[in-house]
Enzyme design. Structure first.
Site, PDB file in Angstrom:
ATOM      1  N   ARG A  64      47.375  36.640  17.795  1.00 13.69           N
ATOM      2  CA  ARG A  64      47.551  36.583  16.344  1.00 13.69           C
ATOM      3  C   ARG A  64      46.677  35.507  15.710  1.00 13.69           C
ATOM      4  NH1 ARG A  64      46.840  39.139  12.806  1.00 13.69           N
ATOM      5  NH2 ARG A  64      48.024  40.687  13.981  1.00 13.69           N
TER       6      ARG A  64
ATOM      7  N   LYS B 297      29.914  20.102 -16.737  1.00 19.17           N
ATOM      8  CA  LYS B 297      30.628  21.157 -17.463  1.00 19.17           C
ATOM      9  C   LYS B 297      31.002  20.687 -18.853  1.00 19.17           C
ATOM     10  CE  LYS B 297      32.418  23.478 -13.368  1.00 19.17           C
ATOM     11  NZ  LYS B 297      33.583  24.190 -12.789  1.00 19.17           N
TER      12      LYS B 297
ATOM     13  N   LYS C 135      35.832  27.621  -4.865  1.00 18.21           N
ATOM     14  CA  LYS C 135      37.172  28.224  -4.857  1.00 18.21           C
ATOM     15  C   LYS C 135      37.450  28.797  -3.465  1.00 18.21           C
ATOM     16  CE  LYS C 135      36.823  29.279  -9.787  1.00 18.21           C
ATOM     17  NZ  LYS C 135      36.719  30.323 -10.818  1.00 18.21           N
TER      18      LYS C 135
ATOM     19  N   GLU D  94      26.267  23.332 -17.536  1.00 16.84           N
ATOM     20  CA  GLU D  94      27.010  24.522 -17.935  1.00 16.84           C
ATOM     21  C   GLU D  94      26.824  24.790 -19.425  1.00 16.84           C
ATOM     22  OE1 GLU D  94      31.322  25.794 -16.725  1.00 16.84           O
ATOM     23  OE2 GLU D  94      31.460  24.728 -18.637  1.00 16.84           O
TER      24      GLU D  94
END
Length: 287
Positions: free
Chosen positions: A99, A166, A134, A198
């Site tokens: 597993r 940003k 992410k 950004e």
């Protein structure tokens, strides 16, 4: 030791500890200690493989006596029924490791497969598919390597290897003059660190094109027609590179790529990639 090797060593130890605990009671009480077996990890669906070396390391961590033969290396495209690896040795050990090995292999192959779908859709354009930060905590090096196996390109690994300014940073900074001074300070201290700005409006793109030392401009949530205008504003310059991000999915990525943008970053290829369906077919042998 590479970042992948370091991450894998820690994660394998943690994964086996949480799964085995004080021992695999099923294997200990229901599988004869002298039973030998052969197992094959098989693709149940088509996709791209990543993590075979991690799965192999899991089997060897459980039992060095296991013979693990990798039949398809990382980056291989597989169809349903393809045999990825073959494991031979003590049946208890194979079942104990099963597993955890599959968890790594399915997760990382899922990232590679999701990436490959996007890469296929932008073929014939100049756009390259990027990952983001992410990622699953602790898995970043492994997941970003899986993106490479799927044909994608890595964005920055963390906060340390690219400055990404940003909207919140812009508010706090105090204007273009201060931003330019900050870029010069950063480049003086860390000449190899790139700078990305950004922008969510074309006037910001225009302003950032006038700054010295900007390597990338992120076009955040811009519609394709605005992205085309941003590409035109850059003209014949190679840099700064233009990166599109936001609202990217399988239905929209081709249209975005055809604007002429250099990169398209997609968080979902790591944070929402479904696991690739892989299973283990087990054959018990005589002890």
């Amino acid at each position: 030791m590479s970042a992948v090797e370091a991450s894998a060593r820690v994660l394998i130890g943690q994964a086996l500890a949480e799964d085995i605990g004080l021992g695999d009671v099923t294997a200990m009480y229901f599988i004869p200690s002298d039973r030998q077996a052969r197992a094959m990890i098989v693709a149940r669906k088509e996709g791209v493989i990543s993590g075979v070396d991690i799965a192999q390391a899991v089997f060897h961590e459980v039992d060095v006596a296991l013979d693990v033969e990798v039949l398809l290396p990382n980056g291989s495209r597989v169809s349903e029924g393809a045999v990825v690896m073959c494991i031979t040795g003590p049946a208890r050990s194979i079942l104990t490791a099963e597993r955890t090995a599959l968890n790594f292999l399915q997760r990382l192959s899922g990232v590679a497969t999701a990436t490959a779908r996007y890469v296929e859709l932008v073929k014939g354009t100049n756009a390259r598919i990027l990952d983001t930060r992410k990622t699953t905590p602790g898995y970043r090096a492994l997941e970003k390597r899986a993106v490479l196996h799927g044909g994608g390109t890595n964005h920055r690994m963390g906060l340390y290897d690219r400055a990404m300014v940003k909207d919140n940073h812009l508010v706090a900074e105090g204007g273009l003059d201060e931003i330019q001074k900050s870029i010069h300070r950063l480049k003086a201290d860390h000449p190899d660190v790139e700078v990305e700005m950004e922008a969510d409006r074309l006037d910001q793109v225009e302003a950032f094109l006038g700054l010295d030392g900007v390597d990338h401009i992120l076009l955040d949530n811009m519609a394709p027609e605005l992205i085309r205008k941003a590409v035109a504003m850059r003209g014949d310059r190679v840099k700064p590179y233009l990166e599109a991000s936001g609202n990217v999915n399988l239905a929209t990525v081709r249209t975005i790529a055809e604007t002429g943008v250099d990169f398209i970053s997609i968080g979902s290829i790591t944070h929402s990639a479904p696991a690739l369906d892989l299973g283990m077919d087990f054959v018990a042998l005589r002890g």
